[in-house]
Design an enzyme around this catalytic site. Sequence first.
Site, mmCIF file in Angstrom:
data_model
loop_
_atom_site.group_PDB
_atom_site.id
_atom_site.type_symbol
_atom_site.label_atom_id
_atom_site.label_comp_id
_atom_site.label_asym_id
_atom_site.label_seq_id
_atom_site.Cartn_x
_atom_site.Cartn_y
_atom_site.Cartn_z
ATOM 1 N N PHE A 100 -14.965 21.365 11.466
ATOM 2 C CA PHE A 100 -15.527 20.165 10.863
ATOM 3 C C PHE A 100 -16.595 19.622 11.810
ATOM 4 O O PHE A 100 -16.669 20.042 12.966
ATOM 5 C CB PHE A 100 -14.417 19.116 10.692
ATOM 6 N N ARG A 120 -16.625 7.551 12.237
ATOM 7 C CA ARG A 120 -15.400 8.348 12.186
ATOM 8 C C ARG A 120 -15.730 9.827 12.083
ATOM 9 O O ARG A 120 -16.624 10.221 11.353
ATOM 10 C CB ARG A 120 -14.571 7.937 10.965
ATOM 11 N N LEU A 174 -17.353 12.952 -3.861
ATOM 12 C CA LEU A 174 -17.526 13.621 -2.572
ATOM 13 C C LEU A 174 -17.408 15.135 -2.671
ATOM 14 O O LEU A 174 -16.558 15.650 -3.391
ATOM 15 C CB LEU A 174 -16.456 13.132 -1.594
ATOM 16 N N GLY A 181 0.679 3.776 4.302
ATOM 17 C CA GLY A 181 1.790 2.934 3.873
ATOM 18 C C GLY A 181 3.056 3.747 3.667
ATOM 19 O O GLY A 181 4.152 3.362 4.087
ATOM 20 N N GLY A 205 -1.386 7.122 2.109
ATOM 21 C CA GLY A 205 -0.804 7.902 3.189
ATOM 22 C C GLY A 205 -0.215 7.047 4.301
ATOM 23 O O GLY A 205 0.898 7.298 4.772
ATOM 24 N N GLY A 244 0.819 -1.201 0.000
ATOM 25 C CA GLY A 244 0.000 0.000 0.000
ATOM 26 C C GLY A 244 0.850 1.247 0.000
ATOM 27 O O GLY A 244 1.683 1.456 0.877
ATOM 28 N N THR A 267 -16.566 17.862 0.265
ATOM 29 C CA THR A 267 -16.081 17.770 1.640
ATOM 30 C C THR A 267 -17.012 18.392 2.670
ATOM 31 O O THR A 267 -17.733 19.360 2.391
ATOM 32 C CB THR A 267 -14.693 18.430 1.769
ATOM 33 N N GLU A 268 -16.942 17.833 3.874
ATOM 34 C CA GLU A 268 -17.622 18.397 5.024
ATOM 35 C C GLU A 268 -17.134 19.826 5.294
ATOM 36 O O GLU A 268 -17.828 20.640 5.907
ATOM 37 C CB GLU A 268 -17.295 17.516 6.236
ATOM 38 N N ARG A 281 -21.433 12.628 11.334
ATOM 39 C CA ARG A 281 -21.826 12.253 9.968
ATOM 40 C C ARG A 281 -22.980 11.273 9.933
ATOM 41 O O ARG A 281 -23.849 11.345 9.059
ATOM 42 C CB ARG A 281 -20.634 11.622 9.255
ATOM 43 N N HIS A 324 -18.656 5.844 2.175
ATOM 44 C CA HIS A 324 -17.456 6.667 2.196
ATOM 45 C C HIS A 324 -16.263 6.041 2.897
ATOM 46 O O HIS A 324 -15.130 6.148 2.442
ATOM 47 C CB HIS A 324 -17.816 7.991 2.896
ATOM 48 N N SER A 343 -9.245 10.469 9.663
ATOM 49 C CA SER A 343 -8.591 9.373 8.952
ATOM 50 C C SER A 343 -7.170 9.771 8.571
ATOM 51 O O SER A 343 -6.223 9.017 8.796
ATOM 52 C CB SER A 343 -9.364 8.974 7.698
ATOM 53 N N LEU A 344 -7.026 10.950 8.007
ATOM 54 C CA LEU A 344 -5.667 11.368 7.618
ATOM 55 C C LEU A 344 -4.760 11.390 8.851
ATOM 56 O O LEU A 344 -3.585 11.039 8.777
ATOM 57 C CB LEU A 344 -5.698 12.737 6.930
HETATM 58 C C1 LIG Z 1 -13.342 11.480 -1.441
HETATM 59 C C2 LIG Z 1 -12.742 11.268 -0.097
HETATM 60 C C3 LIG Z 1 -12.361 12.348 0.688
HETATM 61 C C4 LIG Z 1 -11.790 12.154 1.927
HETATM 62 N N1 LIG Z 1 -11.427 13.236 2.672
HETATM 63 C C5 LIG Z 1 -10.853 13.047 3.876
HETATM 64 C C6 LIG Z 1 -10.426 14.145 4.657
HETATM 65 O O1 LIG Z 1 -10.560 15.293 4.266
HETATM 66 N N2 LIG Z 1 -9.853 13.905 5.840
HETATM 67 C C7 LIG Z 1 -9.663 12.645 6.307
HETATM 68 O O2 LIG Z 1 -9.113 12.489 7.380
HETATM 69 N N3 LIG Z 1 -10.043 11.577 5.576
HETATM 70 C C8 LIG Z 1 -10.631 11.748 4.379
HETATM 71 N N4 LIG Z 1 -11.021 10.661 3.655
HETATM 72 C C9 LIG Z 1 -10.649 9.328 4.095
HETATM 73 C C10 LIG Z 1 -9.193 9.063 3.782
HETATM 74 O O3 LIG Z 1 -8.830 9.734 2.605
HETATM 75 C C11 LIG Z 1 -8.868 7.602 3.572
HETATM 76 O O4 LIG Z 1 -9.413 6.871 4.618
HETATM 77 C C12 LIG Z 1 -7.387 7.384 3.573
HETATM 78 O O5 LIG Z 1 -6.778 8.198 2.610
HETATM 79 C C13 LIG Z 1 -6.965 5.952 3.344
HETATM 80 O O6 LIG Z 1 -5.556 5.901 3.285
HETATM 81 P P1 LIG Z 1 -4.758 4.536 3.312
HETATM 82 O O7 LIG Z 1 -3.320 4.872 3.402
HETATM 83 O O8 LIG Z 1 -5.308 3.663 4.368
HETATM 84 O O9 LIG Z 1 -5.108 3.851 1.956
HETATM 85 P P2 LIG Z 1 -5.171 4.372 0.400
HETATM 86 O O10 LIG Z 1 -4.743 5.767 0.250
HETATM 87 O O11 LIG Z 1 -6.490 3.973 -0.064
HETATM 88 O O12 LIG Z 1 -4.064 3.506 -0.240
HETATM 89 C C14 LIG Z 1 -4.180 2.125 -0.422
HETATM 90 C C15 LIG Z 1 -2.937 1.664 -1.089
HETATM 91 O O13 LIG Z 1 -2.914 0.247 -1.121
HETATM 92 C C16 LIG Z 1 -2.555 -0.186 -2.390
HETATM 93 N N5 LIG Z 1 -3.138 -1.511 -2.569
HETATM 94 C C17 LIG Z 1 -4.383 -1.900 -2.225
HETATM 95 N N6 LIG Z 1 -4.544 -3.199 -2.532
HETATM 96 C C18 LIG Z 1 -3.381 -3.621 -3.062
HETATM 97 C C19 LIG Z 1 -2.925 -4.866 -3.567
HETATM 98 N N7 LIG Z 1 -3.700 -5.948 -3.602
HETATM 99 N N8 LIG Z 1 -1.670 -4.940 -4.046
HETATM 100 C C20 LIG Z 1 -0.863 -3.851 -4.049
HETATM 101 N N9 LIG Z 1 -1.251 -2.656 -3.580
HETATM 102 C C21 LIG Z 1 -2.493 -2.558 -3.087
HETATM 103 C C22 LIG Z 1 -3.048 0.862 -3.337
HETATM 104 O O14 LIG Z 1 -2.295 0.856 -4.531
HETATM 105 C C23 LIG Z 1 -2.776 2.125 -2.531
HETATM 106 O O15 LIG Z 1 -1.457 2.527 -2.729
HETATM 107 C C24 LIG Z 1 -11.613 10.853 2.412
HETATM 108 C C25 LIG Z 1 -12.007 9.775 1.640
HETATM 109 C C26 LIG Z 1 -12.607 9.971 0.417
HETATM 110 C C27 LIG Z 1 -13.118 8.802 -0.330
#
Ligand SMILES: Cc1cc2nc3c(=O)[nH]c(=O)nc-3n(C[C@H](O)[C@H](O)[C@H](O)COP(=O)(O)OP(=O)(O)OC[C@H]3O[C@@H](n4cnc5c(N)ncnc54)[C@H](O)[C@@H]3O)c2cc1C
Lengths: 234, 584
Positions: free
Chosen positions: B115, B395, B249, B14, B12, B9, B251-252, B283, B350, B400-401
């Site tokens: 928020f 949440r 989306l 990872g 953010g 992954g 944003t909130e 939410r 979401h 999440s970030l």
């Molecule tokens: C539209 C939107 C807006 C958002 N806004 C906010 C916000 O303002 N503030 C906030 O806190 N949160 C927000 N969130 C939530 C937040 O963005 C996500 O929860 C968060 O970014 C997830 O990050 P992550 O690192 O867990 O995974 P992701 O960023 O989803 O990354 C997953 C990674 O895993 C990799 N991966 C997955 N499966 C495999 C596989 N089988 N093999 C190899 N690689 C794989 C992908 O390539 C990717 O690199 C928002 C979400 C959405 C949908």
Amino acid sequence: MLTVSVYRYNPEADEAPYMQDFPFDSEGKDLMVLDVLEKLKVIDPSLVFRRSCREGVCGSDGVNISGKNGLACITPLSEAVRDDKLVIRPLPGLPVVRDLVIDMSQFYAQYEKIKPYMMNESAPPEKERLQSQEDRAKLDGLYECILCACCSTACPSFWWNPDKFIGPSGLLQAYRFLADTRDTATEERLTDLQDPFSVFRCHGIMNCVQVCPKGLNPTKAIGHIRTMLVKNAL
Amino acid sequence: MEFDAVIVGGGGSGMRAALQLAQSGYNTAVITKVFPTRSHTVSAQGGITCAIASEDPDDQWQWHMYDTVKGSDYIGDQEAIEYMCQTGPQAVFEVEHMGLPFSRNDSGRIYQRPFGGQSKDFGKGGQAARTCAAADRTGHALLHTLYQGNLRNKTVFLTEWFAVDIVKNADSSVVGVIAINIESGETVFVSSKATVFATGGAGRIYASTTNAHICTGDGIGMSLRAGYPVQDIEMWQFHPTGIHGAGTLVTEGCRGEGGYLVNKDGERFMERYAPNAKDLAGRDVVARSMVLEILEGRGCGKEKDHVYLKLDHLGEETLNAKLPGILELSRTFAHADPVKEPIPVVPTCHYMMGGIPTNVDGQALTIDSQGNDEVIDGFYACGEAACVSVHGANRLGGNSLLDLIVFGRASGLFIENQLKEGISHSDAGSDDIDFAMERLNKINNSKSGEKAPVLRAELQTIMQNYFGVFRRGDYMKKGVEKLDELRGRVENVYLEDKSNAFNTARIEALELQNLFETAYATAIAAEGRTESRGAHAREDFQERDDENWLCHSIYMPGQREIGKRPVNMTLKTMEPFEPKVRTY
Ligand SMILES: Cc1cc2nc3c(=O)[nH]c(=O)nc-3n(C[C@H](O)[C@H](O)[C@H](O)COP(=O)(O)OP(=O)(O)OC[C@H]3O[C@@H](n4cnc5c(N)ncnc54)[C@H](O)[C@@H]3O)c2cc1C
Ligand code: SF4
Ligand code: SF4
Ligand code: FES
């Protein structure tokens, strides 16, 4: 009924690339080009393209749509169809891996060359580094780049020298760090760009500006870098 | 291929974990199915919620903690929430030092916006402004900054590689993953002393979602197939403001900046449902109120199936400065210019609050036969794929970030120490590898069956219809039956195109099976939790039931049923927050 003409090439099966025509009924909806590709993929699962966010923020699906580079996910049919025909090709100038997927390594290599990270060796404060709103505003129009390569693959100078000319996207990012008041490596960055190719191959053709799906202006950034280089040389 | 640490992954979480390890000189690889900056984190708009005390110099992380515990409807682990809220500022300042272009306030500090669910003084001091923002492109800014940091520290990127399944050795330690190089089709065993899953969410189990196409729950699927549990997987957040029709989306932060929701009569209906917080209630509360408005015939549009988000009163200048990305998205996907007209919105899937259970060090947990937590050797998780759990049943925006950078960092730090002390596993034997290859082999050898996109659409419709914003026992039973029927068809998915080079049909077939496992676990857990809490709202059990359900659900893939796991309430710095009735 629409004809969607798609560039096809599978290195394992095809001697040469060809254009394949699909009849397509959009049912009167102003779909995005990516929606069309997704629907075609249900019919022909061997059709290959990149996509992720489907909202124009990840930069995966830069393709050439009816002659113009753009993101499939935010280009509506109404902008792309001419005489009931939609033509989708890979971004030009870089090697094709398969169908609409290009090999972007040269593009990324140019990005890496400009040291795309903040350099500031002074010990950071306990909290954030301060930056005024005016100084932060200098980064607007720069930091938003999504590395989609629409610009660099529309740039004739990049086509001819993809290994030596940084290209509009990389230069926009170079300027993003030059413009950041928190970065202290201006000298080093300018020295790196001083050769006749990295920056000076830009001939101000502005193709990059016309295609950038984020409305960014690499030519302007390149202009700023040139000015800085000239000043630096004096 | 062999590494000290493999992070699956490049979002953010990872990349934050990878950065920690690469900085310390460990041989670290990130496997990611898309180029790192195309990960879903890039879509995050509003910001990172954290008590850095910029907008309000008196802000305290304990207030943020109170909001988060309350927001979670009391099943967030308080130990983890305490760690996140307390360490948060440091994690935020680190990414600022790395170059993240935060927006600024008058004094040059990081700009923070209000928020939903935010308060001062433990809910008594009114609305707080605690979400650190880079305009409405915070995820983009964060993700690019982290990628840049990793480039600088020479992290190895296995970009456009797809992790298929977990490899365990004879001692049941996790020793790596099977992965496909998408471009060439080559399949290899990537071996590692520590394997971190940072694979993100799975919003694509629903037909309508704000999530990217790639959010397919691969980490959840792989983990369940390896026999490990998932926690609180019935808890799916429906974001109040997805663009009607497109799912994109808004944003909130729109409501944080002063926007509000109206029904067909132009009434600001949230004043009725949440008299104090109004449009900035939790939410889950806002989403349910919207659905009630629609069900009661006060929805907007021809079909009366959405409501409006009004922003025009904020003025063009503010909108351009604070919400430029939203203007773009709304014009493109809603054909509405927020400067002049409202945006049609509807609650949209979401965020996955549940996931792989972990402790605060990112170590993945399973439950032993006595019902006790047991650390899974070699296996870690962070980010949306993990359930540490800081979000509980609901949440809060911007958390999440923060979760990504706090627990990505924490996992990295912990593994770093483990590596320093020395980690040794016995190697995986060829049987172990063959076992992990079984699923891929089956798909590669498929001769008939149904295509992935068709099965995927069917799955998404079932989830949307039977496990949406409001849930009911008899409906969910029917939904589970439908999923039971679908299971065999998904396991026998047909891959027509067997070519090697960039075969995305193969990837989609593999993703489909992960979506299915995630959806199935969701369905069982949702049916099993006989109460309403946070995002989980049941018509047949409308009240929160603290006597029986003030606990995590644990879905065990072997039994295909749920158990319970206690919520952690042991705090280091203060007394825990006891459950209270949740009003806004
Ligand atoms: C539209 C939107 C807006 C958002 N806004 C906010 C916000 O303002 N503030 C906030 O806190 N949160 C927000 N969130 C939530 C937040 O963005 C996500 O929860 C968060 O970014 C997830 O990050 P992550 O690192 O867990 O995974 P992701 O960023 O989803 O990354 C997953 C990674 O895993 C990799 N991966 C997955 N499966 C495999 C596989 N089988 N093999 C190899 N690689 C794989 C992908 O390539 C990717 O690199 C928002 C979400 C959405 C949908
Ligand atoms: S302006 Fe420069 S960078 Fe842009 S397309 Fe023309 S030559 Fe290329
Ligand atoms: S400058 Fe524009 S066109 Fe070029 S890579 Fe960046 S976003 Fe794409
Ligand atoms: S799919 Fe992300 S930019 Fe088009």
